[in-house]
Design an enzyme around this catalytic site. Structure first.
Site: not given
Length: 520
Positions: A91-92, A179, A237, A181, A376, A64
């Site tokens: 991180c944060y 990070h 979708d 990710e 998706k 964040g």
């Protein structure tokens, strides 16, 4: 009012990703799912009891933009640390764990941004697969943890982060300053997998087969012996939602394809062909273009357009269901990004999606939304598993309101015809260049402005066509596609020469954020 919608059934492990305002919160959730573990994003201001009600297998605190030392910085209910659920701070999120659990976070003279060398001193559990010595990771922080939480041991450091990773197994507390990710951290997915499997004990059974099986069971439980109708918009979708519900309840489902007049060129016929002949689903084809153009006359505000299209869509359903008066369930292809973008407790509204925020208040159906928890790419995988043809499954995302939100300003039949012709050229040339699978979305936009041009030694005053092409993994973030220059030349030449009334072509190079993929 519609009753509470159902989402994709979720059984087994559940990891909560706590959003502290990070641009990567959605990416963390995606990475967890790539490890075959279900994840969902939740706000940071839930109470400990609300976290417990969700029965999480693990909790991940996102990064964040705040500092833990700033008044009003987001916090977590301290009771969460006593739930006995493993927590990973990123991180944060790692700084917050340290700050609230007996550690220390100091302001640095400088921050660490971008690629950074991580020195692993003790692999512990999370860094087992990382290896000894210096490793490349992605950092984005100014504050730094100088002491980990009480009882934690430091497992890695970096030049400006004395505690770049820590573990306190007895307390179920883990943290990484980098990070994991992002792709810029090569070892990141292994770090997340170690937390999910070794620390949380997740089984890793969130697979396409399990999603379909649990969703089918949930749909059957909700619908019972009742009848359902599904609105096919022509996009991926709604098509996958229809196929999934048909898998569950078979002939109890009737699909209604409303031809709004706002489809891409040739796609209405393709939808009818695919579902009537290949899927064997009962299909009612309603040609309602005149009604939609009449309703949109004079409407220029994008939110009003979306809501108008969504409401009329439902009214057309009600008119078309004369032969299935007993249908009380409405199937929709709502996805997880739709829910987040339309505004939730933890996400400000970006825009209303016709299948989330644009439904009329007096809707007389109970909603069935089997894809509500899916991204998706997961929806495409489900569609392939269910046997939908590639031309449906791999169709580029298309908004429910169709070309109505790719025409800036009032929507008219002439403008739609112009945009259809330009958009067809964009799709053809992207396909000719072999870029269909590399590009998430590519399309044309017709702006409500005109510009001066010269064609055949004569002055013209025509429409500009804006080309939008982006790359993305899940539509939560996107980057503009770096198309070859010769492709730009071909697109511009064809559109100007072949589409009447157009004298200028421009390219949108805005990423998301700050922009959205669609223009409206």
């Amino acid at each position: 009012m519609p009753t509470a919608p159902s989402g994709a059934a979720v059984a087994g492990d559940r990891v909560l990703v706590v959003d502290f305002g990070a641009q990567y919160a959605q990416l963390i959730a995606r990475r967890v799912r790539e490890a075959d573990v279900y994840s969902e994003i939740v706000p940071h201001d839930l109470t400990a009891a609300e976290y417990a009600e969700r029965q999480p297998t693990g909790i991940i605190f996102s990064g964040g933009p705040s500092s833990v030392h700033v008044d009003g910085a987001p916090r977590i209910d301290p009771g969460v640390y006593g739930l006995g659920v493993p927590i990973l701070g990123i991180c944060y999120g790692a700084q917050l764990v340290a700050h609230q659990c007996g550690g220390n976070v100091d302001r640095n003279e400088r921050g660490e941004y971008g690629r950074t060398e991580l020195t692993v001193s003790d692999p512990g559990t999370l860094l087992t697969d990382v290896g000894a010595g210096a490793q490349s990771v992605w950092m984005s922080h100014f504050d730094a943890i100088t002491d980990g939480p009480d009882g934690a041991r430091t497992t890695a450091s970096s030049p400006d982060a004395p505690v770049a990773a820590f573990e306190a197994p007895d307390r179920g507390l883990y943290g990484v300053q980098f990070h994991p990710e992002v792709h810029h951290t090569p070892c990141g997915q292994n770090v997340l997998r170690r937390f999910l499997t070794d620390v949380c004990g997740a089984a890793g059974d969130w697979t396409m087969a399990s999603i379909i099986e649990s969703s089918v069971a949930a749909i059957r439980a909700q619908v019972g012996t009742g009848r359902a109708i599904c609105g096919l918009s022509g996009g991926v979708d709604s098509a996958v939602a229809a196929a999934l519900v048909h898998e569950a309840i078979g002939p109890q489902l009737t699909c209604v394809f409303v031809d709004t007049g706002l489809m891409r060129a040739g796609e209405g016929e393709q939808v009818v062909e695919a579902f009537r002949r290949h899927q064997g689903i009962e299909l009612i084809h309603v040609r309602a273009a005149d009604r939609f153009f009449e309703r949109l006359a004079g409407v220029t505000d994008p939110e009003e357009k979306r809501k108008a299209i969504g409401e009329l869509f439902i009214r057309v359903f009600e008119d078309a269901s004369g032969g299935i008066e007993d249908a009380r369930f409405l199937v929709q292809g709502t996805l997880y990004p739709d829910v987040i973008e339309s505004g939730t407790r933890d996400a400000a509204k970006i825009k209303s999606h016709h299948n989330v925020g644009g439904l009329p208040e007096d809707l007389d159906f109970e909603l069935v939304e089997p894809l509500r928890n899916l991204f998706k790419d997961e929806v495409r995988a489900v569609g392939s598993e269910l046997g939908l043809p590639d031309e449906i499954v791999w169709r580029q995302p298309f908004p429910g309101p169709g070309l109505g939100v790719r025409i800036i300003g009032e929507v008219t039949p002439d403008k739609v015809a112009t945009l259809q012709a330009a958009d067809l050229i964009v799709r053809e040339e992207i396909a000719n260049a072999g870029l269909e699978r590399e590009i998430w979305q590519s399309f044309a936009v017709l702006a409500d402005i005109r510009s001066v041009g010269v064609m055949g030694d004569e002055r013209t005053y025509g429409w500009p066509i804006i080309i939008r092409a982006v790359t993305s993994e899940d539509a939560m973030t996107a980057d503009w596609a770096r198309l070859p220059h010769d492709l730009f030349e071909t697109l511009s030449s064809r559109i100007i020469n072949e589409v009447d009334g157009v004298n200028r072509v421009v390219y949108d190079i805005t990423s998301k954020p700050p922009g959205t993929i669609e223009w409206e």
